[in-house]
Design a protein around this motif. Structure first.
Motif, PDB file in Angstrom:
ATOM      1  N   ARG A 196       0.809  -1.511  -0.081  1.00 44.92           N
ATOM      2  CA  ARG A 196      -0.056   0.028  -0.032  1.00 44.92           C
ATOM      3  C   ARG A 196       0.746   1.142  -0.079  1.00 44.92           C
ATOM      4  N   ILE A 197       1.859   1.134   0.655  1.00 44.51           N
ATOM      5  CA  ILE A 197       2.766   2.636   0.811  1.00 44.51           C
ATOM      6  C   ILE A 197       3.473   2.674  -0.650  1.00 44.51           C
ATOM      7  N   TYR A 198       3.914   1.549  -1.402  1.00 40.73           N
ATOM      8  CA  TYR A 198       4.464   1.365  -2.666  1.00 40.73           C
ATOM      9  C   TYR A 198       3.446   2.181  -3.595  1.00 40.73           C
ATOM     10  N   THR A 199       2.252   1.870  -3.686  1.00 42.22           N
ATOM     11  CA  THR A 199       1.048   2.234  -4.491  1.00 42.22           C
ATOM     12  C   THR A 199       0.905   3.540  -4.313  1.00 42.22           C
ATOM     13  N   SER A 200       0.740   4.209  -2.803  1.00 40.00           N
ATOM     14  CA  SER A 200       0.487   5.499  -2.531  1.00 40.00           C
ATOM     15  C   SER A 200       1.573   6.420  -3.020  1.00 40.00           C
ATOM     16  N   PHE A 201       2.856   6.124  -3.226  1.00 40.04           N
ATOM     17  CA  PHE A 201       3.978   6.948  -3.640  1.00 40.04           C
ATOM     18  C   PHE A 201       4.161   6.654  -5.276  1.00 40.04           C
ATOM     19  N   THR A 202       3.734   5.811  -5.663  1.00 35.75           N
ATOM     20  CA  THR A 202       4.235   5.671  -7.126  1.00 35.75           C
ATOM     21  C   THR A 202       2.696   5.615  -7.962  1.00 35.75           C
ATOM     22  N   GLY A 203       1.550   5.186  -7.556  1.00 34.63           N
ATOM     23  CA  GLY A 203       0.469   5.027  -8.307  1.00 34.63           C
ATOM     24  C   GLY A 203       0.140   3.730  -8.878  1.00 34.63           C
ATOM     25  N   GLU A 204       1.051   2.984  -8.716  1.00 29.18           N
ATOM     26  CA  GLU A 204       1.230   1.744  -9.335  1.00 29.18           C
ATOM     27  C   GLU A 204       1.024   0.638  -8.424  1.00 29.18           C
ATOM     28  N   GLN A 205       0.072  -0.585  -8.750  1.00 28.75           N
ATOM     29  CA  GLN A 205      -0.222  -1.564  -7.831  1.00 28.75           C
ATOM     30  C   GLN A 205       0.517  -2.791  -8.317  1.00 28.75           C
ATOM     31  N   LYS A 206       1.345  -3.087  -7.198  1.00 30.20           N
ATOM     32  CA  LYS A 206       2.445  -4.422  -7.542  1.00 30.20           C
ATOM     33  C   LYS A 206       2.294  -5.163  -6.170  1.00 30.20           C
ATOM     34  N   SER A 207       2.702  -6.289  -6.607  1.00 34.59           N
ATOM     35  CA  SER A 207       2.906  -7.254  -5.076  1.00 34.59           C
ATOM     36  C   SER A 207       4.031  -6.977  -4.425  1.00 34.59           C
ATOM     37  N   ALA A 208       4.325  -7.459  -3.311  1.00 38.81           N
ATOM     38  CA  ALA A 208       5.342  -7.306  -2.617  1.00 38.81           C
ATOM     39  C   ALA A 208       6.847  -8.108  -3.261  1.00 38.81           C
ATOM     40  N   ILE A 209       6.279  -9.171  -3.856  1.00 37.50           N
ATOM     41  CA  ILE A 209       7.246  -9.845  -4.484  1.00 37.50           C
ATOM     42  C   ILE A 209       7.785  -9.287  -5.890  1.00 37.50           C
ATOM     43  N   GLU A 210       6.842  -8.573  -6.590  1.00 36.19           N
ATOM     44  CA  GLU A 210       7.213  -7.477  -7.786  1.00 36.19           C
ATOM     45  C   GLU A 210       8.138  -6.561  -7.283  1.00 36.19           C
ATOM     46  N   ILE A 211       7.620  -5.828  -6.260  1.00 35.86           N
ATOM     47  CA  ILE A 211       8.480  -4.831  -5.749  1.00 35.86           C
ATOM     48  C   ILE A 211       9.880  -4.966  -5.475  1.00 35.86           C
ATOM     49  N   ILE A 212      10.087  -6.020  -4.615  1.00 34.57           N
ATOM     50  CA  ILE A 212      11.524  -6.666  -4.119  1.00 34.57           C
ATOM     51  C   ILE A 212      12.205  -7.136  -5.506  1.00 34.57           C
ATOM     52  N   GLN A 213      11.495  -7.568  -6.566  1.00 38.47           N
ATOM     53  CA  GLN A 213      12.310  -7.899  -7.705  1.00 38.47           C
ATOM     54  C   GLN A 213      12.927  -6.808  -8.595  1.00 38.47           C
ATOM     55  N   LEU A 214      12.061  -5.555  -8.452  1.00 31.96           N
ATOM     56  CA  LEU A 214      12.504  -4.390  -9.054  1.00 31.96           C
ATOM     57  C   LEU A 214      13.466  -3.865  -8.035  1.00 31.96           C
ATOM     58  N   TYR A 215      13.625  -3.734  -6.894  1.00 34.30           N
ATOM     59  CA  TYR A 215      14.616  -3.200  -6.001  1.00 34.30           C
ATOM     60  C   TYR A 215      15.893  -3.998  -6.349  1.00 34.30           C
ATOM     61  N   TYR A 216      15.790  -5.235  -6.708  1.00 31.89           N
ATOM     62  CA  TYR A 216      17.030  -6.112  -6.956  1.00 31.89           C
ATOM     63  C   TYR A 216      17.721  -5.566  -8.206  1.00 31.89           C
ATOM     64  N   GLN A 217      16.736  -5.170  -9.061  1.00 40.12           N
ATOM     65  CA  GLN A 217      16.926  -4.629 -10.586  1.00 40.12           C
ATOM     66  C   GLN A 217      17.565  -3.387 -10.589  1.00 40.12           C
ATOM     67  N   GLY A 218      17.361  -2.647  -9.479  1.00 44.62           N
ATOM     68  CA  GLY A 218      17.887  -1.460  -9.349  1.00 44.62           C
ATOM     69  C   GLY A 218      17.029  -0.293  -9.705  1.00 44.62           C
ATOM     70  N   ASP A 219      15.579  -0.450  -9.802  1.00 46.00           N
ATOM     71  CA  ASP A 219      14.268   0.249 -10.090  1.00 46.00           C
ATOM     72  C   ASP A 219      14.528   1.645  -9.242  1.00 46.00           C
ATOM     73  N   ARG A 220      14.508   2.718  -9.534  1.00 48.07           N
ATOM     74  CA  ARG A 220      14.363   3.996  -8.583  1.00 48.07           C
ATOM     75  C   ARG A 220      13.227   4.157  -7.677  1.00 48.07           C
ATOM     76  N   ASN A 221      12.223   3.737  -8.079  1.00 47.70           N
ATOM     77  CA  ASN A 221      11.036   3.874  -7.191  1.00 47.70           C
ATOM     78  C   ASN A 221      10.964   2.747  -6.124  1.00 47.70           C
ATOM     79  N   ALA A 222      11.521   1.497  -6.628  1.00 48.61           N
ATOM     80  CA  ALA A 222      11.391   0.327  -5.633  1.00 48.61           C
ATOM     81  C   ALA A 222      12.418   0.792  -4.519  1.00 48.61           C
ATOM     82  N   LYS A 223      13.771   1.230  -4.898  1.00 51.71           N
ATOM     83  CA  LYS A 223      14.504   1.620  -3.925  1.00 51.71           C
ATOM     84  C   LYS A 223      14.306   2.537  -3.080  1.00 51.71           C
TER      85      LYS A 223
END
Length: 303
Positions: A196-223
């Motif tokens: 919910r925090i991720y969606t609130s700041f980015t406007g995108e709905q993603k699962s925790a697993i997807e967010i963590i995958q983006l984090y490891y890929q270096g995605d700025r929003n995820a980091k």
């Protein structure tokens, strides 16, 4: 022998352990969650089968998804309606014809981890669950502390601090917690809160697993999101550690599998600790989903 029952909304699991806590037998049956007598019978049948299997009477511990009133022997659990407000502790003892110890499942999780071979030399252990909710349990010298009302360890229901509110700003809407109060830390630090925090700041709905995958890929929003989440987790845990001052924190639940927590939290947490405090050891849970039955068996270890 030690018999550990893990009672959930869908299944009752019995795991049998030897004197060294090695698992030697296990069986699951569906939970009769709407029929109290059928529920007691399920425990009886499993216990009798184990007694026959091992030619003796094992010591029984039970973990439940709810609150145990140890003075009255009653339990409060919404996952198993048949047991709600029933004197389950006393009725199980009568049904199984032996003493029975019943404890909250989060306390059983903490107890299981405290008795892990690599952890049992820590005098005090805080078990923290970051899953669909946020829960915990506190163990001192191998014994879980339930508290007068059985609610010790319900740390997810602490209210978000002023610092936390500033961190989240107006981006994250305040929601009502399942306990009936607004702005509990659980609504932000749980798996759904993480999303919910991720969606609130980015406007995108993603699962925790997807967010963590983006984090490891270096995605700025995820980091940025992970850094924000770890900061909030540090605020929360700093308060808990100031009150309990444990030697070890063990983290379980779905989010505990995210290794970024163990990499980032030690750098963030010190700023939220009492001035002279040193960091406790922080570890990932060793037993995962099997910890409930194991922790229930541990309820009888100090007898």
């Amino acid at each position: 022998m030690y018999y550990g029952f893990d009672m959930g909304g869908t299944k009752i699991e019995l795991a049998v352990f030897d004197e060294s806590l090695n698992p030697i037998w296990q069986k699951r049956v569906p939970t009769p969650k709407d029929d109290y007598q059928a529920l007691l019978n399920a425990f009886r049948h499993l216990t009798e089968e184990a007694d026959t299997q091992f030619n003796g009477q094992g010591k029984v511990g039970v973990g439940i998804p709810g609150i145990v009133n140890h003075e009255k022997g009653t339990v409060f659990t919404t996952n198993v309606p048949a047991a709600k407000y029933q004197p389950l502790v006393y009725d199980l003892a009568d049904t199984l014809q032996r003493p029975v110890k019943v404890e909250n499942d989060a306390n059983c999780f903490a107890l299981s981890e405290a008795w892990a071979p690599e952890f049992k030399n820590y005098p005090t252990v805080l078990g923290l669950i970051l899953g669909t909710g946020v829960g915990g349990g506190f163990v001192t010298h191998g014994k879980a502390l339930p508290g007068k009302n059985g609610i010790a360890g319900e740390i997810g229901h602490m209210n978000v601090t002023l610092q936390g509110a500033r961190l989240l700003g107006n981006q994250v809407p305040e929601v009502m917690c399942g306990c009936g109060k607004p702005a509990c830390f659980e609504t932000y630090l749980s798996g759904p809160g993480f999303e919910r925090i991720y969606t609130s700041f980015t406007g995108e709905q993603k699962s925790a697993i997807e967010i963590i995958q983006l984090y490891y890929q270096g995605d700025r929003n995820a980091k940025q999101h992970v850094e924000r989440y770890i900061d909030l987790l540090g605020m929360f845990l700093g308060q808990v550690l100031t009150i309990l001052d444990p030697d070890l924190v063990v983290i379980g639940g779905g989010l505990s599998q995210f290794d970024g927590i163990y990499q980032l939290l030690p750098d963030v947490l010190p700023q939220y600790l009492y001035g002279i405090a040193n960091l406790p050891a922080i570890e990932k849970a060793r037993y995962g989903d099997s910890g409930g039955a194991r922790g229930a068996a541990c309820l009888n270890l100090l007898d």
